[in-house]
Structure formats: structure tokens, C-alpha cells
Design a protein around this motif. Structure first.
Motif, short mmCIF file in Angstrom:
data_model
loop_
_atom_site.label_atom_id
_atom_site.label_comp_id
_atom_site.label_asym_id
_atom_site.label_seq_id
_atom_site.Cartn_x
_atom_site.Cartn_y
_atom_site.Cartn_z
N HIS A 90 66.53 -12.87 5.06
CA HIS A 90 67.76 -13.52 5.52
C HIS A 90 68.20 -14.60 4.52
N ILE A 91 69.48 -14.85 4.47
CA ILE A 91 70.02 -15.94 3.65
C ILE A 91 69.63 -17.27 4.30
N ASP A 92 69.06 -18.18 3.49
CA ASP A 92 68.64 -19.48 4.02
C ASP A 92 69.79 -20.49 4.04
N GLY A 93 70.71 -20.37 3.12
CA GLY A 93 71.80 -21.34 3.06
C GLY A 93 72.91 -20.85 2.16
N VAL A 94 74.04 -21.54 2.23
CA VAL A 94 75.23 -21.18 1.44
C VAL A 94 75.73 -22.43 0.73
N VAL A 95 76.07 -22.27 -0.54
CA VAL A 95 76.71 -23.35 -1.32
C VAL A 95 77.90 -22.76 -2.07
N LEU A 96 79.08 -23.30 -1.84
CA LEU A 96 80.28 -22.94 -2.59
C LEU A 96 80.75 -24.20 -3.32
N ASN A 97 81.91 -24.13 -3.95
CA ASN A 97 82.39 -25.32 -4.66
C ASN A 97 83.74 -25.78 -4.12
N HIS A 98 83.86 -27.09 -4.03
CA HIS A 98 85.08 -27.74 -3.53
C HIS A 98 86.30 -27.30 -4.34
N GLY A 99 86.13 -27.21 -5.69
CA GLY A 99 87.26 -26.84 -6.54
C GLY A 99 87.72 -25.41 -6.37
N SER B 292 82.74 -13.15 -6.65
CA SER B 292 81.95 -12.41 -5.68
C SER B 292 80.72 -13.22 -5.28
N ILE B 293 80.16 -12.86 -4.15
CA ILE B 293 78.99 -13.58 -3.64
C ILE B 293 77.71 -12.95 -4.19
N VAL B 294 76.81 -13.80 -4.62
CA VAL B 294 75.47 -13.38 -5.03
C VAL B 294 74.47 -14.21 -4.23
N VAL B 295 73.28 -13.66 -4.05
CA VAL B 295 72.20 -14.39 -3.37
C VAL B 295 71.09 -14.63 -4.37
N VAL B 296 70.79 -15.90 -4.63
CA VAL B 296 69.75 -16.26 -5.60
C VAL B 296 68.53 -16.78 -4.86
N GLY C 32 56.38 -25.01 -3.01
CA GLY C 32 55.90 -23.65 -3.24
C GLY C 32 56.70 -22.57 -2.54
N LYS C 33 57.58 -22.96 -1.63
CA LYS C 33 58.40 -21.97 -0.92
C LYS C 33 59.65 -21.66 -1.74
N THR C 34 60.15 -20.44 -1.60
CA THR C 34 61.42 -20.11 -2.26
C THR C 34 62.49 -19.94 -1.19
N TYR C 35 63.75 -20.11 -1.64
CA TYR C 35 64.88 -20.09 -0.70
C TYR C 35 65.96 -19.14 -1.24
N PHE C 36 66.54 -18.39 -0.30
CA PHE C 36 67.61 -17.47 -0.66
C PHE C 36 68.95 -18.15 -0.36
N ILE C 37 69.65 -18.50 -1.42
CA ILE C 37 70.92 -19.23 -1.29
C ILE C 37 72.07 -18.32 -1.73
N ALA C 38 73.07 -18.18 -0.87
CA ALA C 38 74.27 -17.42 -1.22
C ALA C 38 75.27 -18.35 -1.88
N THR D 283 64.91 -14.21 -8.23
CA THR D 283 65.58 -12.93 -8.02
C THR D 283 67.06 -13.20 -7.79
N ILE D 284 67.85 -12.19 -8.00
CA ILE D 284 69.29 -12.31 -7.73
C ILE D 284 69.79 -10.99 -7.17
N GLU D 285 70.57 -11.08 -6.10
CA GLU D 285 71.15 -9.89 -5.47
C GLU D 285 72.68 -10.02 -5.52
N ILE D 286 73.30 -9.10 -6.22
CA ILE D 286 74.77 -9.10 -6.32
C ILE D 286 75.31 -8.27 -5.16
N LEU D 287 76.06 -8.91 -4.27
CA LEU D 287 76.47 -8.22 -3.04
C LEU D 287 77.73 -7.38 -3.20
#
Length: 249
Positions: A104-113, A138-142, A190-196, A216-220
Motif C-alpha cells: 500500500h502507498i504510505d503517503g503522498v507528496v505533491l508540490n504547491h507550484g 504522472s504519478i510514481v511510487v518511490v 530501518g523501515k522503508t516507505y512507499f511515497i506517491a 524501488t520505483i513504480e511508474i503508474l
């Protein structure tokens, strides 16, 4: 005689080759303003008329209704329109990502601009989505490390209202981080996070270098604009709110 002929032929070829190597010496140009002073070409107008009609119909199609105008300047730290966009990314992209990765996606970050227009009160159309998001992002999940997640919050604490979802950042009176949560929990070593995020930010846009070297990176293959359109189609009324996902005490 044969030698003289050969020398003459060689000389001719050398001259011919030299003449074919044109050298650019200058470039000239002038600015032509596209204004009403330019006479219309009826044949062009008639040619594009059916295409324009089809595009106008699609762009003006009403998808939802907004009781109030929404702007990225509506407040500090988080805005209703930014929250709407980040929440929409989480809602529409998490099922796609889970189907592909089992995560699952852990969080989302976009940009104000990246929010390029106000969402005006009234009918919300497909054209509204193009105005807010004219780019082809496009959205990617890193998948990022805990250190990179902390760097992400250090970046966000500047106070600019970058849209975020499923995360919370609280600053104290000195603008230091009082609380930083992903999925409702503090960052674990030590934990990794999936950020869109979008592909522009993943490449370090707006200085978000913590996305540039993910595990890892997933291009959606899911454009931010398309997500907005899907969100508008699903909602009858567009009325997101500012909340406590990013605040200062």
C-alpha cells in the motif's frame, strides 16, 4: 597524361567537397504577434471547425459542482485544493499500486507550484482539470528509506503548503518539527516507505532530492490530470477542507 588527368579529377573532388560543407554564419528572425490584426483564413477555420466543436464539447462537459472557489493561496501549511489533490492521488493510485506490488502507498507528496489555477465556484468541467494541471506529470511510487523520509519532513517544514496525504507534520512555535507521522506512526529506523509523488518531483524538481535515489520505483502511467478528472466524475459536490495534516502550534 593519365597522371595529369588524375590530379585534375582529385582537385575537382576536393573543391566539390569543400563547396558542399556549408557553414552557418548568421541567423535572422522577427517576432510576429498573434493578434486580431491578422486576417482570418476562412479555409483554415472551416477545416478545424469539427475538431474545435468536439474539443469544446469535451472541455465544457460538467463533471461536478463547487460551492466555493479554491486556491492554493487560501492558507499556510495546507490548503483545501491541495488536500483534495493529494487525497485523490491516494484514493485512485493505491488500488493500482497494490494490485501490482501487493503493497500500500504510505503517503503522498505533491508540490504547491504544480497547482496552476484556481478552482472557481460553479460548474466543474474537464477544462477545470486542464486549468489546474496543464502539465503531463504522472504519478510514481518511490520506496524511500527512513533517513530519506526524515529528509522529506525537514524539507516540508519550510512551511510552504505542499499537498500531502496520509501524513501529518506539526511544527512548534520555533518552526521545529514537533511531530512527523506517516500512516499515523513516527518514522521507524530501518523501515522503508512507499511515497506517491509526480515524476517531476521524483527527478529532484523543487529541490526534493530525497526522491531521486529510491530503493524501488513504480511508474503508474496515471497522469495527475486524469486523477483529477476521475475525482470530479466521482463527486457530486467538490468541497474539500483545510485540516490538521500540516499545522503550526
Amino acid at each position: 597524361m593519365i597522371r595529369l588527368y588524375s590530379l585534375a579529377l582529385l582537385g575537382f573532388l576536393l573543391v566539390a567537397c569543400k563547396q558542399s560543407q556549408a557553414t552557418l554564419t548568421s541567423i535572422q528572425g522577427k517576432q510576429i504577434n498573434i493578434t486580431d490584426s491578422i486576417a482570418s483564413d476562412l479555409s483554415v477555420i472551416e477545416y478545424i471547425a469539427p475538431y474545435k466543436k468536439r474539443i469544446d464539447e469535451e472541455m465544457n462537459a460538467i463533471l461536478a459542482y463547487a460551492p466555493e472557489s479554491l486556491s492554493k493561496s487560501d492558507g499556510p501549511y495546507n490548503t483545501a485544493i491541495g488536500n483534495m489533490m493529494a487525497d485523490a492521488v491516494l484514493e485512485f493510485c493505491d488500488p493500482v499500486f497494490f494490485k501490482r506490488s501487493g503493497k500500500h502507498i504510505d503517503g503522498v507528496v505533491l508540490n504547491h507550484g504544480g497547482i496552476r489555477s484556481v478552482l472557481r465556484a460553479g460548474n466543474v468541467t474537464m477544462g477545470t482539470a486542464y486549468e489546474i494541471m496543464p502539465f503531463e506529470n504522472s504519478i510514481v511510487v518511490v520506496e524511500i528509506s527512513s533517513d530519506e523520509a526524515r529528509a522529506m519532513f525537514q524539507y516540508l517544514k519550510s512551511g510552504k503548503a505542499h499537498p500531502i496525504a496520509n501524513m501529518q507534520l506539526i511544527l512548534n512555535a520555533n518552526d521545529d518539527i514537533d511531530s512527523a507521522l506517516i500512516n499515523g506512526k513516527p518514522i521507524e529506523n530501518g523501515k522503508t516507505y512507499f511515497i506517491a509523488t509526480n515524476d517531476y518531483l521524483q527527478q529532484g524538481g523543487d529541490g526534493m532530492v530525497f526522491f531521486t535515489n529510491p530503493k524501488t520505483i513504480e511508474i503508474l502511467d496515471y497522469k495527475m490530470r486524469t486523477i483529477l478528472i476521475d475525482h470530479f466524475k466521482k463527486q457530486d459536490t467538490i468541497a474539500p477542507k483545510r485540516d490538521t495534516r500540516f499545522i503550526k502550534k
